[in-house]
Write an enzyme that holds these catalytic residues in place. Structure first.
Site, PDB file in Angstrom:
ATOM      1  N   CYS A 159      -2.032   6.482  -6.381  1.00  0.00           N
ATOM      2  CA  CYS A 159      -2.121   7.016  -5.012  1.00  0.00           C
ATOM      3  C   CYS A 159      -3.562   7.419  -4.701  1.00  0.00           C
ATOM      4  CB  CYS A 159      -1.157   8.198  -4.892  1.00  0.00           C
ATOM      5  SG  CYS A 159      -1.541   9.379  -3.595  1.00  0.00           S
ATOM      6  N   CYS A 204      -4.237  10.883  -3.303  1.00  0.00           N
ATOM      7  CA  CYS A 204      -4.109  11.929  -4.336  1.00  0.00           C
ATOM      8  C   CYS A 204      -5.428  12.085  -5.100  1.00  0.00           C
ATOM      9  CB  CYS A 204      -3.000  11.571  -5.332  1.00  0.00           C
ATOM     10  SG  CYS A 204      -1.387  11.412  -4.566  1.00  0.00           S
TER      11      CYS A 204
END
Lengths: 107, 278
Positions: free
Chosen positions: A30, A33
Protein backbone atom coordinates in the site's frame (compact mmCIF):
# COMPACT_ATOMS: atom_id res chain seq x y z
CA UNK A 1 10.02 5.24 21.24
CA UNK A 2 9.82 2.87 18.34
CA UNK A 3 6.51 2.00 16.72
CA UNK A 4 5.29 -1.40 17.96
CA UNK A 5 4.34 -4.08 15.45
CA UNK A 6 1.29 -5.83 16.81
CA UNK A 7 -0.04 -9.29 16.13
CA UNK A 8 -3.43 -10.38 17.42
CA UNK A 9 -2.08 -11.40 20.83
CA UNK A 10 0.16 -8.39 21.51
CA UNK A 11 -2.55 -6.04 20.24
CA UNK A 12 -5.12 -7.40 22.67
CA UNK A 13 -2.61 -7.36 25.51
CA UNK A 14 -1.75 -3.72 24.82
CA UNK A 15 -5.42 -2.74 24.51
CA UNK A 16 -6.19 -4.47 27.81
CA UNK A 17 -3.59 -2.31 29.59
CA UNK A 18 -5.82 0.72 29.08
CA UNK A 19 -4.67 4.23 28.26
CA UNK A 20 -4.53 5.73 24.80
CA UNK A 21 -3.38 3.76 21.79
CA UNK A 22 -2.94 4.71 18.14
CA UNK A 23 -2.99 1.81 15.71
CA UNK A 24 -2.08 2.10 12.05
CA UNK A 25 -3.63 -0.69 9.94
CA UNK A 26 -1.37 -1.01 6.91
CA UNK A 27 0.18 -3.35 4.32
CA UNK A 28 3.48 -3.33 2.50
CA UNK A 29 1.83 -3.19 -0.96
CA UNK A 30 0.00 0.00 0.00
CA UNK A 31 1.73 3.15 -1.28
CA UNK A 32 -0.27 5.59 0.83
CA UNK A 33 0.68 3.56 3.92
CA UNK A 34 4.37 3.96 3.11
CA UNK A 35 3.77 7.67 2.64
CA UNK A 36 2.26 7.92 6.10
CA UNK A 37 4.93 5.80 7.83
CA UNK A 38 7.27 8.71 8.74
CA UNK A 39 4.33 10.58 10.30
CA UNK A 40 3.46 7.56 12.46
CA UNK A 41 7.14 7.33 13.51
CA UNK A 42 7.12 10.99 14.56
CA UNK A 43 3.91 10.52 16.54
CA UNK A 44 5.53 7.61 18.40
CA UNK A 45 8.40 9.90 19.39
CA UNK A 46 6.33 12.94 20.29
CA UNK A 47 3.75 11.05 22.36
CA UNK A 48 6.22 8.76 24.10
CA UNK A 49 4.92 7.83 27.56
CA UNK A 50 1.44 9.15 26.74
CA UNK A 51 0.26 7.08 23.78
CA UNK A 52 1.15 3.58 22.64
CA UNK A 53 1.74 3.85 18.89
CA UNK A 54 1.63 0.64 16.89
CA UNK A 55 0.96 -0.96 13.54
CA UNK A 56 -1.06 -3.94 12.38
CA UNK A 57 -0.24 -5.54 9.03
CA UNK A 58 -3.64 -6.40 7.53
CA UNK A 59 -2.18 -9.27 5.49
CA UNK A 60 -0.77 -10.93 8.61
CA UNK A 61 -3.81 -10.16 10.80
CA UNK A 62 -6.90 -10.25 8.56
CA UNK A 63 -9.26 -11.12 11.45
CA UNK A 64 -8.09 -8.18 13.52
CA UNK A 65 -8.50 -5.88 10.50
CA UNK A 66 -12.00 -7.26 9.91
CA UNK A 67 -12.89 -6.89 13.59
CA UNK A 68 -12.09 -3.17 13.29
CA UNK A 69 -13.96 -2.83 9.99
CA UNK A 70 -10.87 -1.84 8.04
CA UNK A 71 -12.02 -1.35 4.42
CA UNK A 72 -9.43 1.10 3.21
CA UNK A 73 -5.85 1.61 4.31
CA UNK A 74 -4.06 3.39 5.83
CA UNK A 75 -6.68 3.23 8.58
CA UNK A 76 -5.70 4.72 11.90
CA UNK A 77 -7.75 3.83 14.96
CA UNK A 78 -7.34 5.66 18.26
CA UNK A 79 -8.31 3.57 21.27
CA UNK A 80 -8.95 4.74 24.80
CA UNK A 81 -9.06 2.06 27.48
CA UNK A 82 -9.44 -0.56 24.76
CA UNK A 83 -12.41 1.10 23.06
CA UNK A 84 -12.41 2.97 19.76
CA UNK A 85 -12.38 6.70 20.45
CA UNK A 86 -11.71 8.03 16.98
CA UNK A 87 -10.52 7.03 13.54
CA UNK A 88 -8.77 8.58 10.55
CA UNK A 89 -8.86 6.99 7.10
CA UNK A 90 -6.40 7.73 4.33
CA UNK A 91 -3.33 9.89 4.07
CA UNK A 92 -3.68 13.09 6.09
CA UNK A 93 -1.46 15.84 7.44
CA UNK A 94 0.19 15.20 10.78
CA UNK A 95 -1.85 17.96 12.43
CA UNK A 96 -5.03 15.91 12.01
CA UNK A 97 -3.50 13.10 14.07
CA UNK A 98 -2.12 15.33 16.81
CA UNK A 99 -5.48 17.17 17.08
CA UNK A 100 -7.39 13.90 17.55
CA UNK A 101 -4.80 12.50 19.97
CA UNK A 102 -4.80 15.68 22.05
CA UNK A 103 -8.60 15.60 22.19
CA UNK A 104 -8.64 11.98 23.35
CA UNK A 105 -5.89 12.71 25.89
CA UNK A 106 -8.09 15.53 27.19
CA UNK A 107 -5.63 18.35 26.54
CA UNK B 1 13.05 14.00 -4.40
CA UNK B 2 12.22 16.30 -7.33
CA UNK B 3 12.32 20.08 -7.14
CA UNK B 4 8.83 20.16 -8.61
CA UNK B 5 6.15 17.67 -9.58
CA UNK B 6 3.58 18.83 -12.09
CA UNK B 7 0.20 17.12 -12.18
CA UNK B 8 -1.04 17.23 -15.75
CA UNK B 9 0.76 16.87 -19.08
CA UNK B 10 -1.17 19.34 -21.20
CA UNK B 11 -0.02 22.76 -22.47
CA UNK B 12 0.04 24.37 -19.00
CA UNK B 13 1.95 21.55 -17.32
CA UNK B 14 4.49 21.19 -20.12
CA UNK B 15 5.05 24.95 -20.35
CA UNK B 16 5.68 25.08 -16.59
CA UNK B 17 8.00 22.08 -16.86
CA UNK B 18 10.10 23.69 -19.60
CA UNK B 19 10.37 26.93 -17.64
CA UNK B 20 11.58 25.04 -14.55
CA UNK B 21 14.14 23.15 -16.64
CA UNK B 22 15.42 26.49 -17.95
CA UNK B 23 16.08 27.35 -14.30
CA UNK B 24 17.84 24.00 -13.93
CA UNK B 25 15.23 22.47 -11.62
CA UNK B 26 14.42 18.76 -11.67
CA UNK B 27 10.86 18.16 -12.85
CA UNK B 28 8.50 15.20 -13.02
CA UNK B 29 5.27 15.49 -15.01
CA UNK B 30 2.57 13.01 -13.94
CA UNK B 31 -0.26 12.61 -16.41
CA UNK B 32 -2.65 10.28 -18.17
CA UNK B 33 -1.54 8.98 -21.60
CA UNK B 34 -1.49 11.77 -24.22
CA UNK B 35 -4.34 10.14 -26.15
CA UNK B 36 -6.64 10.90 -23.18
CA UNK B 37 -5.76 14.59 -23.15
CA UNK B 38 -8.77 16.57 -24.40
CA UNK B 39 -6.42 18.62 -26.60
CA UNK B 40 -5.52 15.53 -28.63
CA UNK B 41 -9.20 15.29 -29.65
CA UNK B 42 -9.32 18.85 -31.05
CA UNK B 43 -9.59 18.73 -34.82
CA UNK B 44 -7.77 21.99 -35.40
CA UNK B 45 -6.23 24.72 -33.25
CA UNK B 46 -6.19 27.94 -35.25
CA UNK B 47 -5.59 30.55 -32.57
CA UNK B 48 -2.20 29.46 -31.25
CA UNK B 49 0.23 32.20 -32.22
CA UNK B 50 2.65 31.32 -35.02
CA UNK B 51 1.55 27.71 -35.45
CA UNK B 52 -1.84 27.79 -37.21
CA UNK B 53 -3.51 24.81 -38.82
CA UNK B 54 -2.19 22.06 -36.57
CA UNK B 55 -4.46 19.45 -35.04
CA UNK B 56 -4.63 19.30 -31.26
CA UNK B 57 -2.71 16.02 -31.31
CA UNK B 58 0.08 17.52 -33.44
CA UNK B 59 0.40 20.54 -31.21
CA UNK B 60 0.51 18.37 -28.09
CA UNK B 61 3.16 16.15 -29.68
CA UNK B 62 5.35 19.20 -30.35
CA UNK B 63 4.91 20.41 -26.77
CA UNK B 64 5.86 16.98 -25.44
CA UNK B 65 8.92 16.72 -27.67
CA UNK B 66 10.04 20.15 -26.51
CA UNK B 67 9.66 19.16 -22.86
CA UNK B 68 11.44 15.85 -23.39
CA UNK B 69 14.35 17.60 -25.11
CA UNK B 70 14.53 19.99 -22.15
CA UNK B 71 15.09 17.06 -19.77
CA UNK B 72 11.65 16.83 -18.21
CA UNK B 73 10.86 13.41 -16.72
CA UNK B 74 7.47 11.76 -17.27
CA UNK B 75 5.32 9.32 -15.37
CA UNK B 76 2.04 7.98 -16.73
CA UNK B 77 -0.56 7.49 -14.03
CA UNK B 78 -3.08 9.07 -11.74
CA UNK B 79 -2.25 10.95 -8.55
CA UNK B 80 -4.41 9.38 -5.83
CA UNK B 81 -3.37 11.39 -2.80
CA UNK B 82 -0.82 13.91 -1.57
CA UNK B 83 0.62 14.78 1.80
CA UNK B 84 2.60 17.80 2.96
CA UNK B 85 5.64 16.37 4.73
CA UNK B 86 9.09 17.83 4.20
CA UNK B 87 7.78 19.21 0.89
CA UNK B 88 5.14 17.03 -0.74
CA UNK B 89 4.62 13.31 -1.07
CA UNK B 90 2.40 11.98 -3.84
CA UNK B 91 0.86 8.62 -4.54
CA UNK B 92 0.77 7.74 -8.21
CA UNK B 93 -1.15 4.46 -8.13
CA UNK B 94 0.66 2.57 -5.36
CA UNK B 95 4.03 4.33 -5.91
CA UNK B 96 5.29 7.26 -3.87
CA UNK B 97 7.07 10.34 -5.27
CA UNK B 98 8.44 13.40 -3.47
CA UNK B 99 8.90 17.03 -4.44
CA UNK B 100 9.56 20.40 -2.85
CA UNK B 101 6.86 22.19 -4.86
CA UNK B 102 3.72 21.22 -6.77
CA UNK B 103 2.04 22.62 -9.84
CA UNK B 104 -1.57 21.64 -10.51
CA UNK B 105 -2.29 21.58 -14.24
CA UNK B 106 -4.68 18.68 -14.67
CA UNK B 107 -7.37 20.55 -16.60
CA UNK B 108 -11.01 20.58 -15.62
CA UNK B 109 -12.65 17.72 -13.77
CA UNK B 110 -16.20 17.62 -14.96
CA UNK B 111 -17.43 14.69 -12.94
CA UNK B 112 -19.72 15.47 -10.06
CA UNK B 113 -19.68 13.01 -7.19
CA UNK B 114 -22.31 10.27 -7.01
CA UNK B 115 -24.82 10.25 -4.16
CA UNK B 116 -23.27 8.42 -1.21
CA UNK B 117 -19.74 8.59 -2.63
CA UNK B 118 -18.30 11.17 -0.23
CA UNK B 119 -20.06 9.74 2.84
CA UNK B 120 -18.76 6.22 2.20
CA UNK B 121 -15.27 7.11 0.99
CA UNK B 122 -12.91 4.89 2.99
CA UNK B 123 -15.86 2.77 4.11
CA UNK B 124 -16.12 0.75 0.93
CA UNK B 125 -15.68 3.51 -1.66
CA UNK B 126 -12.15 3.69 -3.04
CA UNK B 127 -10.40 5.55 -5.85
CA UNK B 128 -7.47 3.15 -6.13
CA UNK B 129 -7.72 -0.53 -7.08
CA UNK B 130 -4.02 -1.23 -6.52
CA UNK B 131 -4.20 0.44 -3.07
CA UNK B 132 -7.26 -1.20 -1.56
CA UNK B 133 -7.96 -4.19 -3.82
CA UNK B 134 -6.34 -6.74 -1.52
CA UNK B 135 -8.83 -5.88 1.25
CA UNK B 136 -11.67 -7.10 -0.97
CA UNK B 137 -10.37 -10.51 -2.02
CA UNK B 138 -13.25 -13.02 -2.30
CA UNK B 139 -15.73 -10.17 -1.84
CA UNK B 140 -18.19 -8.66 -4.33
CA UNK B 141 -17.05 -5.29 -5.67
CA UNK B 142 -18.21 -2.94 -8.41
CA UNK B 143 -15.82 -0.99 -10.61
CA UNK B 144 -17.25 2.27 -11.93
CA UNK B 145 -15.28 2.81 -15.12
CA UNK B 146 -14.94 6.50 -15.98
CA UNK B 147 -11.37 6.41 -17.32
CA UNK B 148 -9.63 4.63 -20.18
CA UNK B 149 -7.51 2.43 -17.91
CA UNK B 150 -10.43 1.37 -15.69
CA UNK B 151 -10.87 -2.03 -17.46
CA UNK B 152 -7.25 -2.93 -16.65
CA UNK B 153 -7.84 -2.05 -13.00
CA UNK B 154 -11.00 -4.19 -13.01
CA UNK B 155 -9.02 -7.08 -14.54
CA UNK B 156 -6.42 -6.68 -11.79
CA UNK B 157 -9.10 -6.88 -9.09
CA UNK B 158 -10.50 -10.05 -10.69
CA UNK B 159 -7.00 -11.56 -10.85
CA UNK B 160 -6.38 -11.08 -7.13
CA UNK B 161 -9.71 -12.77 -6.38
CA UNK B 162 -12.34 -10.05 -6.08
CA UNK B 163 -15.82 -10.79 -7.48
CA UNK B 164 -15.96 -7.91 -9.92
CA UNK B 165 -18.89 -6.31 -11.73
CA UNK B 166 -18.06 -3.51 -14.15
CA UNK B 167 -20.39 -0.52 -14.56
CA UNK B 168 -19.96 2.22 -17.15
CA UNK B 169 -22.02 4.25 -19.62
CA UNK B 170 -20.21 2.73 -22.63
CA UNK B 171 -19.00 -0.75 -23.53
CA UNK B 172 -15.44 -0.91 -22.07
CA UNK B 173 -12.41 -1.81 -24.18
CA UNK B 174 -10.03 -4.43 -22.83
CA UNK B 175 -12.25 -5.77 -20.07
CA UNK B 176 -11.74 -9.44 -19.20
CA UNK B 177 -14.79 -11.10 -20.87
CA UNK B 178 -15.46 -13.10 -17.71
CA UNK B 179 -16.27 -9.90 -15.81
CA UNK B 180 -19.98 -9.06 -15.98
CA UNK B 181 -20.65 -5.64 -17.50
CA UNK B 182 -23.61 -3.43 -16.64
CA UNK B 183 -24.36 -0.45 -18.86
CA UNK B 184 -25.59 2.37 -16.64
CA UNK B 185 -25.29 6.09 -16.19
CA UNK B 186 -27.19 7.12 -13.07
CA UNK B 187 -25.38 5.72 -10.07
CA UNK B 188 -25.67 5.95 -6.30
CA UNK B 189 -23.67 4.28 -3.56
CA UNK B 190 -25.90 2.75 -0.89
CA UNK B 191 -25.14 1.77 2.68
CA UNK B 192 -25.22 2.85 6.31
CA UNK B 193 -21.70 3.16 7.69
CA UNK B 194 -20.30 0.87 5.00
CA UNK B 195 -21.09 0.07 1.39
CA UNK B 196 -23.95 -2.36 0.83
CA UNK B 197 -24.78 -1.84 -2.83
CA UNK B 198 -24.46 0.31 -5.91
CA UNK B 199 -27.65 1.39 -7.58
CA UNK B 200 -27.15 1.56 -11.34
CA UNK B 201 -30.04 3.05 -13.32
CA UNK B 202 -32.39 1.80 -10.64
CA UNK B 203 -30.99 -1.73 -10.44
CA UNK B 204 -29.38 -2.67 -7.13
CA UNK B 205 -25.98 -4.41 -7.30
CA UNK B 206 -25.10 -5.74 -3.84
CA UNK B 207 -21.39 -5.30 -3.05
CA UNK B 208 -18.96 -4.45 -0.28
CA UNK B 209 -16.64 -2.24 -2.29
CA UNK B 210 -17.12 0.37 -5.03
CA UNK B 211 -14.03 1.45 -6.96
CA UNK B 212 -14.75 4.74 -8.73
CA UNK B 213 -12.06 5.29 -11.37
CA UNK B 214 -12.07 8.67 -13.06
CA UNK B 215 -9.42 10.37 -15.18
CA UNK B 216 -8.31 12.43 -12.23
CA UNK B 217 -9.01 12.99 -8.57
CA UNK B 218 -10.46 16.47 -7.98
CA UNK B 219 -7.71 18.89 -6.84
CA UNK B 220 -9.71 19.87 -3.76
CA UNK B 221 -9.69 16.19 -2.72
CA UNK B 222 -5.94 15.98 -3.35
CA UNK B 223 -4.86 19.10 -1.45
CA UNK B 224 -6.58 19.84 1.86
CA UNK B 225 -7.36 23.55 2.22
CA UNK B 226 -7.16 24.36 -1.48
CA UNK B 227 -9.49 27.27 -2.18
CA UNK B 228 -11.68 27.41 -5.26
CA UNK B 229 -13.80 30.06 -6.90
CA UNK B 230 -16.72 29.18 -9.17
CA UNK B 231 -15.48 25.60 -9.46
CA UNK B 232 -11.94 26.58 -10.47
CA UNK B 233 -8.75 26.69 -8.39
CA UNK B 234 -8.26 30.17 -6.94
CA UNK B 235 -4.91 31.72 -7.93
CA UNK B 236 -3.29 35.15 -7.93
CA UNK B 237 -1.26 36.70 -10.74
CA UNK B 238 1.75 34.62 -9.70
CA UNK B 239 -0.31 31.45 -10.08
CA UNK B 240 0.00 30.84 -6.35
CA UNK B 241 -2.87 28.90 -4.78
CA UNK B 242 -4.10 29.27 -1.20
CA UNK B 243 -1.60 26.57 -0.15
CA UNK B 244 2.08 27.45 0.19
CA UNK B 245 4.32 25.72 -2.36
CA UNK B 246 1.36 24.76 -4.55
CA UNK B 247 0.80 26.54 -7.86
CA UNK B 248 -1.82 26.05 -10.55
CA UNK B 249 -2.06 26.78 -14.26
CA UNK B 250 -4.25 26.17 -17.28
CA UNK B 251 -7.88 25.13 -17.53
CA UNK B 252 -8.05 24.24 -13.83
CA UNK B 253 -7.76 27.94 -12.92
CA UNK B 254 -10.66 29.07 -15.11
CA UNK B 255 -11.80 30.32 -18.49
CA UNK B 256 -10.93 30.86 -21.29
CA UNK B 257 -10.05 27.18 -21.73
CA UNK B 258 -7.52 27.90 -24.46
CA UNK B 259 -4.03 26.64 -25.28
CA UNK B 260 -2.37 30.09 -25.37
CA UNK B 261 -3.73 31.01 -21.96
CA UNK B 262 -2.61 27.66 -20.52
CA UNK B 263 0.92 28.04 -21.92
CA UNK B 264 1.22 31.56 -20.53
CA UNK B 265 -0.01 30.55 -17.09
CA UNK B 266 2.29 27.53 -17.14
CA UNK B 267 5.28 29.80 -17.66
CA UNK B 268 4.25 32.03 -14.74
CA UNK B 269 3.62 29.02 -12.49
CA UNK B 270 7.02 27.57 -13.40
CA UNK B 271 8.70 30.87 -12.63
CA UNK B 272 6.88 31.24 -9.32
CA UNK B 273 7.75 27.68 -8.32
CA UNK B 274 11.39 28.44 -9.15
CA UNK B 275 11.35 31.49 -6.88
CA UNK B 276 9.66 29.44 -4.13
CA UNK B 277 12.46 26.87 -4.39
CA UNK B 278 15.22 29.47 -3.79
Amino acid sequence: MAVKHFDDVSFKAAAAQGGVMLVDFWADWCGPCRMLAPVIDQLADEYEGKVIVGKVNVDDEPELAAAYGVMSIPNIVILKDGKEADRLIGVQPKGNFTAKLDAVLGK
Amino acid sequence: MYDCIIIGGGPAGLSAAIQLRRRNRSVLVVSNPAAQNPLSKAEKIDNYLGLPGLTGAELLERFQQHAEDAGVEFKTGRVISTMAFDGWMLNVGAEVYQAKALILAAGVTRAAKYPGEQELLGHGVSYCATCDGMLYRKKPVVVVGRSADAPQEANYLAEIGCQVTYVSPQQPKGLNPEIPYVKANRLAVEGEGSVEALTADGAKLPCQGVFILRDSVAPTDLIPGLETEGGYIKVNRHMETSVSGVFAAGDCTGKPLQVSKAVGEGLVAGDSADKFLD
